[in-house]
Each structure stands twice: as structure tokens, then as C-alpha cells.
Design an enzyme around this catalytic site. Structure first.
Site, short mmCIF file in Angstrom:
data_model
loop_
_atom_site.label_atom_id
_atom_site.label_comp_id
_atom_site.label_asym_id
_atom_site.label_seq_id
_atom_site.Cartn_x
_atom_site.Cartn_y
_atom_site.Cartn_z
N ARG A 1 5.10 13.56 1.29
CA ARG A 1 3.84 13.68 1.95
C ARG A 1 3.87 14.79 2.87
NH1 ARG A 1 2.91 7.27 2.24
NH2 ARG A 1 1.74 7.12 0.16
N HIS B 1 9.79 3.92 8.44
CA HIS B 1 8.88 4.09 7.42
C HIS B 1 7.43 3.20 8.17
CE1 HIS B 1 6.69 4.71 3.92
NE2 HIS B 1 6.46 3.64 3.45
N ASP C 1 7.88 9.92 2.47
CA ASP C 1 7.11 10.45 3.51
C ASP C 1 7.26 11.97 3.58
OD1 ASP C 1 6.59 7.91 4.20
OD2 ASP C 1 8.33 7.55 5.37
N ARG D 1 2.03 -2.04 7.88
CA ARG D 1 3.12 -2.53 7.15
C ARG D 1 3.82 -3.97 7.87
NH1 ARG D 1 3.53 2.96 6.98
NH2 ARG D 1 3.32 4.14 4.99
N1 LIG Z 1 8.61 1.87 0.75
C1 LIG Z 1 7.47 2.49 0.29
O1 LIG Z 1 7.40 3.68 0.70
C2 LIG Z 1 6.23 2.00 -0.24
C3 LIG Z 1 5.49 2.50 -1.07
C4 LIG Z 1 4.29 1.98 -1.65
C5 LIG Z 1 4.31 0.29 -1.61
N2 LIG Z 1 5.20 -0.20 -0.98
C6 LIG Z 1 5.01 -1.82 -0.81
O2 LIG Z 1 5.64 -2.15 -2.21
C7 LIG Z 1 4.88 -3.42 -2.38
C8 LIG Z 1 4.34 -3.45 -3.80
O3 LIG Z 1 3.02 -2.60 -3.67
P1 LIG Z 1 2.18 -2.69 -5.06
O4 LIG Z 1 0.97 -1.72 -4.78
O5 LIG Z 1 2.99 -2.36 -6.26
O6 LIG Z 1 1.53 -4.00 -4.89
P2 LIG Z 1 1.04 -4.99 -6.16
O7 LIG Z 1 0.35 -6.21 -5.64
O8 LIG Z 1 0.19 -3.86 -7.06
O9 LIG Z 1 2.33 -5.46 -6.94
C9 LIG Z 1 3.01 -6.30 -6.29
C10 LIG Z 1 3.77 -7.24 -7.76
O10 LIG Z 1 4.80 -8.19 -7.08
C11 LIG Z 1 4.64 -9.33 -7.91
N3 LIG Z 1 5.33 -10.40 -7.16
C12 LIG Z 1 5.00 -11.04 -6.06
N4 LIG Z 1 5.96 -11.82 -6.01
C13 LIG Z 1 6.92 -11.86 -6.72
C14 LIG Z 1 8.25 -12.45 -6.87
N5 LIG Z 1 8.43 -13.52 -6.06
N6 LIG Z 1 8.94 -12.18 -8.26
C15 LIG Z 1 8.46 -11.15 -9.00
N7 LIG Z 1 7.26 -10.49 -8.59
C16 LIG Z 1 6.53 -10.75 -7.51
C17 LIG Z 1 3.05 -9.53 -7.96
O11 LIG Z 1 2.79 -10.44 -9.08
C18 LIG Z 1 2.52 -8.16 -8.19
O12 LIG Z 1 2.37 -7.83 -9.59
C19 LIG Z 1 4.13 -3.75 -1.18
O13 LIG Z 1 4.84 -4.43 -0.26
C20 LIG Z 1 3.85 -2.61 -0.60
O14 LIG Z 1 3.44 -2.35 0.68
C21 LIG Z 1 6.23 0.51 -0.27
O1 LIG Z 2 1.09 2.39 3.30
C1 LIG Z 2 1.73 1.55 2.55
O2 LIG Z 2 1.54 0.27 3.20
C2 LIG Z 2 2.37 1.62 1.49
C3 LIG Z 2 3.53 2.56 1.47
O3 LIG Z 2 4.40 2.14 2.58
C4 LIG Z 2 3.16 4.03 1.60
O4 LIG Z 2 3.53 4.64 2.45
O5 LIG Z 2 2.45 4.30 0.67
#
Ligand SMILES: NC(=O)c1ccc[n+]([C@@H]2O[C@H](COP(=O)([O-])OP(=O)(O)OC[C@H]3O[C@@H](n4cnc5c(N)ncnc54)[C@H](O)[C@@H]3O)[C@@H](O)[C@H]2O)c1
Ligand SMILES: O=C(O)C[C@H](O)C(=O)O
Length: 306
Positions: free
Chosen positions: A151, A175, A148, A88
Site C-alpha cells: 500500500r 499492523h 502495508d 482492528r
Molecule cells: N493481517 C492482515 O493484513 C489482514 C488483511 C485482511 C484481513 N485480515 C483479517 O483476516 C480476517 C478474515 O478477514 P475476511 O475478510 O476474510 O473475513 P470473512 O468474514 O470474509 O472470512 C472469515 C472466515 O472465517 C471463518 N471462520 C470463523 N471462525 C472459524 C473457525 N473457528 N474455524 C474456521 N473458520 C472460521 C468464517 O466462517 C469466515 O468464512 C479478519 O480478522 C480480518 O481482520 C487481516
Molecule cells: O483493515 C483491516 O481491518 C483489515 C486488514 O488488516 C487490512 O489492512 O486490510
């Protein structure tokens, strides 16, 4: 109650769907930079309203933050997800700029908003949000520990051969693949410590599988997960919107709690209408304290890259 979700990608759309199905928000605005995507996903979701029986109004916007004005809660899922083999932390270069820009736009249109940060590396993006906005610390929440912990409960239920609803457990710390601290000592099945049912070795395996939960799914899917992340975010949004006073591990700015300062990292908090209403300091044993400390050192190293 108006909720904005920036990033109408996999996690943002999943989160919008769960919020709508739970039917506690009057309005959800999806915003994305990709032309038409947020509008399209909003319309697609609205066409499930009569099937799923919800009244939440979901709208979409391409980069027009005026549509988000007056939001009570904003979820930041904009940014890139990792690919198999990546950590990440490798996402920081692109996502830091995106998150900084997004939160400043959000606050300009909704000065009272409570922000839930999801984009990775989440603890560092939460810290960046504090530094970039100067919002009170109760109004910036990083989502990681709720996912987490879900999970962890899944892995415990597998090991115990029981439903996850029988299991209680919590993951604190950063995380990240190495920074999570699953609290196996405190996990329980119907109030009975799981240590009564599972060997030390099996519990160690459960903890290791939990820590790499995101990486395991990323390998299978080719991108990171979205259903459980979306559900976890929606649970935090609901706790705030409905003033539930529920406890979740969330990334919070610490000011001496757990012996840590100037860092956002996962600790148990109470969520209600004011966002983080309390940071709960639970008694950790020496091994758990050492793991949390080590996890914090890892998060601080990533923060230093900002
Ligand atoms: N914290 C957590 O537990 C957790 C869990 C899952 C995913 N994530 C994170 O969340 C983020 C999104 O994951 P995802 O699977 O939805 O990705 P994704 O690519 O499906 O969606 C991301 C979206 O953000 C948009 N985007 C990019 N720049 C932008 C901006 N400046 N303004 C508005 N929108 C913008 C993109 O166009 C895209 O549609 C990733 O960084 C991922 O690592 C975190
Ligand atoms: O694993 C990742 O990169 C996305 C998110 O943080 C998750 O835990 O699913």
C-alpha cells in the site's frame, strides 16, 4: 507442497486463488466452519483451472482437520473482519478464541507446519499463537507488513505519477492504524531516494494515507479488503514454499532485536523453506526508532488484553 488455509472467507479464498494462479503448490486445502462454503469455493476455484492454466488441486472441508494432515504451510484467516469505524484491536474478543482453537487443531494434524497468521489484531494473534503452541519462533509468521508495504508503494507511485513497479519501500511496526512505521527516508524510485522528488509535506501525506490504508478500504467496502491481503499472503507462502530467501516485513517474535523483547511486531525478515530464516536489523534513525518503540508499546497494550 501442501498448503492449508483456515477461513474460506474473502481473504482466504483470494489467497487460494493467487496461490493457484502462481501454480507452485501441489495442493491447497480450504477449511471453514460454515457448512459447505469451503467445498463450494474450492470447486468454484477448480473450475478456473483450465481457464487460468494451473495444476494446483484445491479441496474444501467443513471443520474436518484430518483433511489438512501433513500441511507444510497453514494460513490462518479465520475470524471476523472489522466494519467501518472500528479498529482492528476491537476484534480481539472474538478472534482470540477462534485463532487459539484453529492453531491447536492445525498442529495436531501437521506437527511440522509453518503458520502464517492473518486474523486481526494480527500482531497480537501472532503472539497468542506463540503462547498457545510453543512452536519454534521461525515457524510462526504474522502477515501485515507485506500488505502495508504494497500500500505504501501504491501511495508513493500515486505521488510520483509512476508505476508501483518503479518504487521500493517498506513499512515496519505494528499492523494498526496508528502503529505502522512507513520508512519514507529509505523509499526509492529506481534507487533514487524519493526525498529527491517529493516534498516533506507530500511524503508525510503518503505515510498517513498508508497507515490508514485498511480503514480507508473498510469505509468504502463496508468490510475489510481482500485482494491485496490475499496477494500479500500468497507472496509469503510462495517465498517459503519455493525457498526464495526473500525479505518481507513480517510480525516476528523478537528476542532483543531492535531493543524489543517478548513481542511480535513487523520487522524485516528473510523467508525461506524454514519460515523465518533471519530477522534483519536495519539501521534506523532516532525518529524511526522512537516510532517503532511507540508502536511496540501499543501492541503490548493489546497483548495485555489476552
Ligand atoms: N493481517 C492482515 O493484513 C489482514 C488483511 C485482511 C484481513 N485480515 C483479517 O483476516 C480476517 C478474515 O478477514 P475476511 O475478510 O476474510 O473475513 P470473512 O468474514 O470474509 O472470512 C472469515 C472466515 O472465517 C471463518 N471462520 C470463523 N471462525 C472459524 C473457525 N473457528 N474455524 C474456521 N473458520 C472460521 C468464517 O466462517 C469466515 O468464512 C479478519 O480478522 C480480518 O481482520 C487481516
Ligand atoms: O483493515 C483491516 O481491518 C483489515 C486488514 O488488516 C487490512 O489492512 O486490510
Amino acid at each position: 507442497m501442501k498448503v492449508t488455509i483456515v477461513g474460506a472467507g474473502a481473504v482466504g479464498a483470494s489467497c487460494a486463488e493467487y496461490i493457484a494462479i502462481k501454480d507452485f503448490a501441489s495442493e491447497v486445502v480450504l477449511l471453514d466452519i460454515k457448512e459447505g462454503v469451503a467445498e463450494g469455493k474450492a470447486m468454484d476455484l477448480m473450475q478456473t483451472a483450465s481457464l487460468n492454466g494451473f495444476d494446483t488441486r484445491i479441496t474444501g472441508s467443513t471443520s474436518d482437520y484430518s483433511k489438512t494432515a501433513g500441511s507444510h504451510i497453514a494460513v490462518v484467516t479465520s475470524g471476523i473482519p472489522r466494519k467501518p469505524g472500528m479498529t482492528r484491536e476491537e476484534l480481539i474478543g472474538i478472534n482470540a478464541g477462534i485463532v487459539k482453537d484453529v492453531v491447536s487443531n492445525l498442529i495436531r494434524h501437521s506437527p511440522e507446519v509453518i503458520v502464517i497468521v492473518v486474523s486481526n489484531p494480527m500482531d497480537t494473534m501472532t503472539y497468542l499463537t506463540h503462547k498457545a503452541t510453543g512452536l519454534p519462533k521461525n515457524r510462526i509468521i504474522g502477515m501485515g507488513g507485506a500488505l502495508d508495504s504494497a500500500r505504501f508503494k501504491y501511495r508513493l507511485s500515486e505521488a510520483l505519477a509512476c508505476p508501483a513497479s518503479d518504487v521500493d519501500g517498506m513499512v515496519i511496526g505494528g499492523h494498526s492504524d496508528t502503529g505502522m512505521v512507513p520508512l519514507t527516508r529509505l523509499a526509492a524510485r529506481n534507487s533514487v531516494p524519493v526525498t529527491e522528488f517529493l516534498s516533506e509535506e507530500r511524503l508525510k501525506q503518503v505515510a498517513e494515507d498508508t497507515k490508514v490504508g485498511g480503514a480507508t478500504l473498510t469505509k468504502l467496502l463496508g468490510t475489510s479488503a481482500w485482494y491485496a491481503p490475499g496477494a500479500a499472503v500468497s507472496a509469503l507462502v510462495q517465498a517459503i514454499a519455493c525457498d526464495q530467501k526473500k525479505m518481507f516485513p513480517c510480525s516476528a517474535l523478537l528476542d532483543g532485536e531492535y531493543g524489543l523483547n517478548d513481542i511480535c511486531i513487523g520487522v524485516p525478515v528473510i523467508l525461506g523453506k524454514n519460515g523465518i530464516e533471519k530477522i534483519v536489523e536495519i539501521g534506523l534513525d532516532d525518529a524511526e526508532k522512537a516510532k517503532l518503540q511507540e508502536s511496540a508499546e501499543g501492541v503490548k497494550k493489546v497483548n495485555a488484553l489476552l
